[in-house]
Design a protein around this motif. Sequence first.
Motif, mmCIF file in Angstrom:
data_model
loop_
_atom_site.group_PDB
_atom_site.id
_atom_site.type_symbol
_atom_site.label_atom_id
_atom_site.label_comp_id
_atom_site.label_asym_id
_atom_site.label_seq_id
_atom_site.Cartn_x
_atom_site.Cartn_y
_atom_site.Cartn_z
ATOM 1 N N PHE A 32 -32.770 -77.687 26.595
ATOM 2 C CA PHE A 32 -31.992 -78.826 27.081
ATOM 3 C C PHE A 32 -32.896 -80.009 27.404
ATOM 4 N N PHE A 33 -34.037 -79.722 28.005
ATOM 5 C CA PHE A 33 -34.982 -80.784 28.354
ATOM 6 C C PHE A 33 -35.443 -81.526 27.106
ATOM 7 N N GLN A 34 -35.774 -80.761 26.075
ATOM 8 C CA GLN A 34 -36.236 -81.397 24.826
ATOM 9 C C GLN A 34 -35.115 -82.191 24.156
ATOM 10 N N ILE A 35 -33.881 -81.678 24.213
ATOM 11 C CA ILE A 35 -32.747 -82.405 23.624
ATOM 12 C C ILE A 35 -32.532 -83.728 24.340
ATOM 13 N N PHE A 36 -32.524 -83.697 25.688
ATOM 14 C CA PHE A 36 -32.343 -84.930 26.466
ATOM 15 C C PHE A 36 -33.494 -85.903 26.248
ATOM 16 N N LYS A 37 -34.700 -85.348 26.100
ATOM 17 C CA LYS A 37 -35.873 -86.197 25.882
ATOM 18 C C LYS A 37 -35.768 -86.907 24.535
ATOM 19 N N ASN A 38 -35.319 -86.178 23.516
ATOM 20 C CA ASN A 38 -35.131 -86.793 22.188
ATOM 21 C C ASN A 38 -34.034 -87.856 22.218
ATOM 22 N N GLU A 39 -32.960 -87.564 22.990
ATOM 23 C CA GLU A 39 -31.878 -88.552 23.091
ATOM 24 C C GLU A 39 -32.369 -89.828 23.771
ATOM 25 N N GLU A 40 -33.210 -89.682 24.788
ATOM 26 C CA GLU A 40 -33.751 -90.873 25.447
ATOM 27 C C GLU A 40 -34.694 -91.629 24.517
ATOM 28 N N SER A 75 -31.183 -96.629 33.825
ATOM 29 C CA SER A 75 -31.850 -95.459 34.418
ATOM 30 C C SER A 75 -33.269 -95.231 33.918
ATOM 31 N N ILE A 76 -33.612 -95.762 32.739
ATOM 32 C CA ILE A 76 -34.929 -95.495 32.155
ATOM 33 C C ILE A 76 -35.876 -96.640 32.504
ATOM 34 N N PRO A 77 -36.974 -96.373 33.223
ATOM 35 C CA PRO A 77 -37.941 -97.444 33.539
ATOM 36 C C PRO A 77 -38.721 -97.868 32.294
ATOM 37 N N ILE A 78 -38.883 -99.174 32.127
ATOM 38 C CA ILE A 78 -39.537 -99.711 30.928
ATOM 39 C C ILE A 78 -40.554 -100.771 31.329
ATOM 40 N N ILE A 79 -41.690 -100.758 30.648
ATOM 41 C CA ILE A 79 -42.684 -101.836 30.757
ATOM 42 C C ILE A 79 -43.013 -102.301 29.345
ATOM 43 N N LEU A 137 -33.554 -86.547 33.804
ATOM 44 C CA LEU A 137 -34.547 -85.762 33.075
ATOM 45 C C LEU A 137 -35.612 -85.212 34.029
ATOM 46 N N LYS A 138 -35.970 -86.018 35.038
ATOM 47 C CA LYS A 138 -36.944 -85.547 36.025
ATOM 48 C C LYS A 138 -36.402 -84.362 36.817
ATOM 49 N N LYS A 139 -35.124 -84.452 37.196
ATOM 50 C CA LYS A 139 -34.519 -83.335 37.929
ATOM 51 C C LYS A 139 -34.463 -82.077 37.065
#
Length: 382
Positions: A32-40, A75-79, A137-139
């Motif tokens: 699940f973590f990898q799926i969410f990471k790919n979606e982000e 929700s996603i921090p960006i620089i 994702l962190k949680k």
Amino acid sequence: MQFSKSRNTTRWVIICASFLIISLILWNTYTFFQIFKNEERLKMNLWANAHKTLINAGETTDVELPLQIFSNNTSIPIILTENDSIINTRNIDDAIVKDKQRIRAVLSGLKSENDPIVIEYVPGKFQKIYYGNSELLKKLKYYPVALLLIIVLFTGLVYNFYRSTKMATQNKLWAGMAKETAHQIGTPLSSLIGWVELLKAENVDESTTFEIEKDIERLKTITDRFSKIGSEPKLENKDIVEETLQSYDYLQSRFSKQVEFSFKAPSKPIIVFMNPTLHGWTIENLVKNAIDAMKGRGKLAVSIEEDGEFVKIKVSDTGNGIPKKQFKNVFEPGFTTKKRGWGLGLSLTKRIVEEYHKGTIKVLNSEIGKGTTMQVSFKKIS
């Protein structure tokens, strides 16, 4: 025997099934973590394309969709950087953005979380988007750790329950064996009493029958002790000086003259709520343990002293001593430094003192090669 094997097999099946379930949960969490990471990552690619579109937008360019993509990312921090300079940020606190050191620290963190997305907005000119993981994702990332902690806690509770149950079963077994021993001693003891009466009738020397009677009384006391194991003893207000002295006198007369005994106590009575039989057992165990430590030769001192609302009994010897790291271990069942014995004496003593009399027992001090002092404390009755 067959029942024991069956129970062990069941236990191992449960353990293996538990590990399998844990492994599946951890694997699914990782998936699940990898799926969410790919979606982000896909979201960030869309964000990068929207940014590129806005940079190159002309008067006729439709910017409604890129702006909507921009606004949807909350929700996603960006620089955003260009030539290692920060030119824009998203979803990062303004206080951090204004502090150059803190924003650089955040940038280093984002670099470690994900690979940057490179935008070539015009030929030869590049910008890089560094982004971090969303809160969700962190949680999810720490979920396996929390799960493992829960599993460890649950395993600890199960182990503690199993150990407590096993100890309770062992205690019942010991109590049953003790009561049976008391019962078995009772028959020859009754016969001995009868023989003593017969010896008296035959006018045998009184000193002989007197000593036999003392040993018979001792056997009665031992039988009484064993019969009390596993049941709540009756406590009474007794003079601890007198009760301790009785046990001391009997033991002194039964051991070798190579042991130099000494006894010191207040001349007045000190009343303690206690069971005389079990207290005698305590003194006997401590004295015998001290004599064993001296290998039957040395000085043994028993002293009683008042300390405020407590009375303390100290048993000192000139034996081998105990290493400091083993001070607590000496009261554990099975612990012994002797070649013979089950290591139950001090364990039983601790139980008598702490559980039945609500007192304390400890190794007061010990020095290798010089001796040991054990201390028992009880609360006085004023």
